[in-house]
Design an enzyme around this catalytic site. Structure first.
Site, mmCIF file in Angstrom:
data_model
loop_
_atom_site.group_PDB
_atom_site.id
_atom_site.type_symbol
_atom_site.label_atom_id
_atom_site.label_comp_id
_atom_site.label_asym_id
_atom_site.label_seq_id
_atom_site.Cartn_x
_atom_site.Cartn_y
_atom_site.Cartn_z
ATOM 1 N N ASN A 147 -48.258 0.834 -13.524
ATOM 2 C CA ASN A 147 -47.074 1.697 -13.502
ATOM 3 C C ASN A 147 -47.389 2.909 -12.624
ATOM 4 O OD1 ASN A 147 -44.821 3.454 -14.368
ATOM 5 N ND2 ASN A 147 -44.620 2.061 -16.110
ATOM 6 N N GLU A 197 -46.162 5.764 -13.156
ATOM 7 C CA GLU A 197 -46.124 6.910 -14.074
ATOM 8 C C GLU A 197 -46.857 6.558 -15.365
ATOM 9 O OE1 GLU A 197 -44.442 9.559 -13.050
ATOM 10 O OE2 GLU A 197 -43.394 8.608 -11.353
ATOM 11 N N GLY A 203 -44.570 -2.207 -15.333
ATOM 12 C CA GLY A 203 -43.240 -1.683 -15.000
ATOM 13 C C GLY A 203 -42.316 -1.503 -16.184
ATOM 14 N N CYS A 209 -19.431 -16.417 -25.463
ATOM 15 C CA CYS A 209 -18.180 -16.152 -26.162
ATOM 16 C C CYS A 209 -18.470 -15.441 -27.479
ATOM 17 C CB CYS A 209 -17.430 -17.453 -26.422
ATOM 18 S SG CYS A 209 -15.947 -17.200 -27.414
ATOM 19 N N CYS A 267 -16.862 -18.341 -30.377
ATOM 20 C CA CYS A 267 -17.415 -19.689 -30.590
ATOM 21 C C CYS A 267 -18.861 -19.788 -30.105
ATOM 22 C CB CYS A 267 -16.541 -20.751 -29.923
ATOM 23 S SG CYS A 267 -16.621 -20.762 -28.129
ATOM 24 N N HIS A 325 -34.674 -10.318 -23.563
ATOM 25 C CA HIS A 325 -33.381 -9.630 -23.650
ATOM 26 C C HIS A 325 -32.246 -10.410 -22.991
ATOM 27 C CE1 HIS A 325 -35.708 -5.563 -24.206
ATOM 28 N NE2 HIS A 325 -35.680 -6.287 -25.305
ATOM 29 N N ASP A 358 -32.619 -9.955 -15.014
ATOM 30 C CA ASP A 358 -32.184 -10.255 -13.644
ATOM 31 C C ASP A 358 -32.539 -11.661 -13.155
ATOM 32 O OD1 ASP A 358 -34.948 -10.021 -12.914
ATOM 33 O OD2 ASP A 358 -34.694 -7.879 -12.515
ATOM 34 N N CYS A 406 -11.579 -20.905 -25.705
ATOM 35 C CA CYS A 406 -11.050 -20.748 -27.070
ATOM 36 C C CYS A 406 -10.150 -19.527 -27.192
ATOM 37 C CB CYS A 406 -12.196 -20.678 -28.084
ATOM 38 S SG CYS A 406 -12.971 -19.054 -28.214
HETATM 39 C C1 BJW Z 1 -42.456 0.920 -11.778
HETATM 40 C C2 BJW Z 1 -42.050 0.935 -10.475
HETATM 41 C C3 BJW Z 1 -42.748 0.106 -9.608
HETATM 42 C C4 BJW Z 1 -40.794 2.296 -11.492
HETATM 43 N N1 BJW Z 1 -43.753 -0.649 -10.078
HETATM 44 N N2 BJW Z 1 -43.461 0.170 -12.229
HETATM 45 C C5 BJW Z 1 -38.994 0.556 -33.868
HETATM 46 C C6 BJW Z 1 -39.091 1.924 -33.635
HETATM 47 C C7 BJW Z 1 -38.007 2.639 -33.130
HETATM 48 C C8 BJW Z 1 -36.804 1.995 -32.818
HETATM 49 C C9 BJW Z 1 -36.711 0.647 -33.041
HETATM 50 C C10 BJW Z 1 -37.795 -0.045 -33.565
HETATM 51 N N3 BJW Z 1 -37.428 -1.354 -33.651
HETATM 52 C C11 BJW Z 1 -36.167 -1.483 -33.182
HETATM 53 C C12 BJW Z 1 -35.691 -0.274 -32.810
HETATM 54 C C13 BJW Z 1 -34.331 0.020 -32.252
HETATM 55 C C14 BJW Z 1 -34.215 -0.301 -30.781
HETATM 56 C C15 BJW Z 1 -35.220 0.551 -30.001
HETATM 57 O O1 BJW Z 1 -36.254 0.132 -29.582
HETATM 58 N N4 BJW Z 1 -34.880 1.810 -29.755
HETATM 59 C C16 BJW Z 1 -35.758 2.726 -29.003
HETATM 60 C C17 BJW Z 1 -35.067 3.132 -27.714
HETATM 61 C C18 BJW Z 1 -36.127 3.867 -29.872
HETATM 62 N N5 BJW Z 1 -34.435 -1.714 -30.512
HETATM 63 C C19 BJW Z 1 -33.468 -2.617 -30.668
HETATM 64 O O2 BJW Z 1 -32.365 -2.283 -31.093
HETATM 65 C C20 BJW Z 1 -33.785 -4.054 -30.364
HETATM 66 N N6 BJW Z 1 -33.339 -4.873 -31.437
HETATM 67 C C21 BJW Z 1 -34.025 -4.976 -32.596
HETATM 68 O O3 BJW Z 1 -35.120 -4.475 -32.733
HETATM 69 O O4 BJW Z 1 -33.363 -5.679 -33.577
HETATM 70 C C22 BJW Z 1 -33.797 -5.530 -34.931
HETATM 71 C C23 BJW Z 1 -33.443 -4.115 -35.386
HETATM 72 C C24 BJW Z 1 -32.165 -3.628 -35.167
HETATM 73 C C25 BJW Z 1 -31.823 -2.319 -35.572
HETATM 74 C C26 BJW Z 1 -32.794 -1.493 -36.140
HETATM 75 C C27 BJW Z 1 -34.082 -1.985 -36.327
HETATM 76 C C28 BJW Z 1 -34.408 -3.309 -35.941
HETATM 77 C C29 BJW Z 1 -32.999 -4.533 -29.152
HETATM 78 C C30 BJW Z 1 -33.396 -3.875 -27.896
HETATM 79 C C31 BJW Z 1 -32.488 -4.374 -26.756
HETATM 80 C C32 BJW Z 1 -32.749 -3.597 -25.455
HETATM 81 N N7 BJW Z 1 -31.699 -3.903 -24.532
HETATM 82 C C33 BJW Z 1 -31.771 -3.355 -23.173
HETATM 83 C C34 BJW Z 1 -30.474 -3.774 -22.442
HETATM 84 C C35 BJW Z 1 -30.530 -5.242 -22.061
HETATM 85 C C36 BJW Z 1 -29.274 -5.671 -21.380
HETATM 86 C C37 BJW Z 1 -29.071 -4.975 -20.068
HETATM 87 O O5 BJW Z 1 -29.895 -5.092 -19.146
HETATM 88 O O6 BJW Z 1 -28.045 -4.305 -19.931
HETATM 89 O O7 BJW Z 1 -32.930 -3.833 -22.505
HETATM 90 S S1 BJW Z 1 -31.976 -1.581 -23.120
HETATM 91 C C38 BJW Z 1 -33.023 -1.583 -21.700
HETATM 92 O O8 BJW Z 1 -34.340 -1.092 -22.069
HETATM 93 C C39 BJW Z 1 -33.206 -3.050 -21.320
HETATM 94 C C40 BJW Z 1 -34.669 -3.093 -20.971
HETATM 95 O O9 BJW Z 1 -35.149 -4.433 -21.046
HETATM 96 C C41 BJW Z 1 -35.274 -2.178 -21.976
HETATM 97 C C42 BJW Z 1 -36.645 -1.654 -21.591
HETATM 98 O O10 BJW Z 1 -36.586 -0.877 -20.445
HETATM 99 P P1 BJW Z 1 -37.753 -0.974 -19.366
HETATM 100 O O11 BJW Z 1 -37.787 -2.331 -18.805
HETATM 101 O O12 BJW Z 1 -39.016 -0.462 -19.954
HETATM 102 O O13 BJW Z 1 -37.189 -0.016 -18.205
HETATM 103 P P2 BJW Z 1 -37.300 1.582 -18.038
HETATM 104 O O14 BJW Z 1 -36.268 1.980 -17.058
HETATM 105 O O15 BJW Z 1 -37.277 2.258 -19.346
HETATM 106 O O16 BJW Z 1 -38.752 1.811 -17.424
HETATM 107 C C43 BJW Z 1 -39.068 1.416 -16.102
HETATM 108 C C44 BJW Z 1 -40.543 1.692 -15.862
HETATM 109 O O17 BJW Z 1 -40.893 1.183 -14.582
HETATM 110 C C45 BJW Z 1 -40.919 3.186 -15.848
HETATM 111 O O18 BJW Z 1 -42.054 3.389 -16.663
HETATM 112 C C46 BJW Z 1 -41.257 3.465 -14.379
HETATM 113 O O19 BJW Z 1 -42.287 4.446 -14.218
HETATM 114 C C47 BJW Z 1 -41.741 2.116 -13.921
HETATM 115 N N8 BJW Z 1 -41.616 1.856 -12.498
HETATM 116 N N9 BJW Z 1 -40.998 1.873 -10.366
HETATM 117 C C48 BJW Z 1 -44.068 -0.550 -11.408
HETATM 118 N N10 BJW Z 1 -42.420 0.089 -8.300
HETATM 119 ZN ZN ZN Z 2 -15.092 -19.309 -27.228
#
Ligand code: BJW
Ligand code: ZN
Length: 245
Positions: free
Chosen positions: A213, A215, A187, A127, A130, A119, A104, A150
């Protein structure tokens, strides 16, 4: 009022090496939906169904509709006291690095300077052919899809599941995590890798791990200190407390 342990306060010296990792929860108090919370749903799709290259191949319009909806939310709202407190902390500590999973851009808007965006950024488009990047709004939209000069389709400038994180940024994040003295996980649900591995990497090198957090998460049982509550309340209280020292 929050009570911070003397254990934590004594470690927060001006020359302490500090790393902060943030997730969607820090922007929850800015009214941006988290991914996995109770409001973290969009039209009943899970992020795993939309934030993937396969989803974009299948239905680019649906995926762009989700990103345009979220871009508008990011424009409508603003950083909250949690983001602002981290920007203040950066000024206060000589060795301070902010790593964020968030797309964000609110840490920039709050005044943080050194930010590792693992991320990508939702206000960028890239693109598919390209690789040209542009700011949100600079695309050429036809029939609800954005095109590059392109002729190929733009995609959001973010990292989807199954895609690699930008390598230099990930390397920097690992390096600072492995050499820090205090690591804050704020968070984030700590389920998405490789970001979720950073606290353990820091702990393995002796860092003091603090989680903020409302939670518990899979990380909670492994931290040195769990500050249960909202980051927009705890972080301003912490910076106030430090400034009293
Ligand atoms: C508060 C609050 C308040 C509420 N104050 N807190 C090893 C093991 C298992 C799997 C894998 C592994 N290595 C890689 C993987 C695969 C995969 C993965 O991790 N999968 C798991 C889900 C199992 N990872 C990937 O694919 C990554 N790539 C990679 O590793 O490449 C090499 C590779 C590829 C393939 C296989 C193996 C290796 C890429 C990950 C990309 C994540 N992308 C996203 C989308 C980004 C674009 C978009 O925004 O649309 O990123 S998914 C989404 O989750 C986003 C976030 O950054 C990310 C994390 O979420 P986050 O920030 O933790 O949010 P929430 O909603 O989950 O939690 C919010 C928290 O806030 C909660 O705890 C609340 O309690 C708290 N909260 N109010 C403080 N007021
Ligand atoms: Zn392009």
């Amino acid at each position: 009022m929050h009570n911070f342990s003397s254990n934590l306060l004594s470690r927060l010296k001006p020359d302490a090496r500090i790393v902060v990792l943030t997730g969607a929860g820090i922007s929850a108090e800015s009214s941006l939906a988290t991914f996995r919370g109770p409001d973290g749903w969009w039209k009943s799709y899970r992020p795993e169904e939309l934030a993937t290259p396969a989803a974009f191949e299948r239905d680019p319009q649906l995926v762009w509709e989700w990103y345009n909806f979220r871009r508008n939310k990011v424009r409508e709202h603003a950083p909250n006291p949690g983001h602002l407190a981290l920007a203040q902390m950066e000024k206060r500590f000589r060795h301070f690095t902010l790593i964020t999973q968030n797309v964000d851009g609110y840490h920039h808007r709050a005044g943080s300077r050194t930010i590792l965006e693992l991320h990508g950024n939702i206000m960028k488009s890239r693109c598919r052919q390209c690789g040209q990047e542009c700011e949100a709004g600079a695309e050429n939209w036809r029939e609800q899809l954005p095109y590059c000069k392109c002729g190929a389709l733009y995609r959001p400038g973010v990292v989807w599941f199954g895609e690699s994180l930008p390598l230099p940024i990930l390397q920097d994040a690992c390096r600072v995590a492995e050499t820090c003295e205090i690591f804050f996980s704020i968070g984030t649900s700590s389920v998405v890798y490789p970001a979720a591995a950073l606290p353990a990497q820091a702990a393995a090198q002796g860092a003091y791990i603090v989680e903020i957090n409302p939670e518990e998460t899979p990380l909670t049982s492994r931290v040195d200190e769990f500050l249960q509550g909202k980051s927009g309340e705890i972080l301003p209280a912490l910076i106030n407390r430090i400034q009293q020292e």
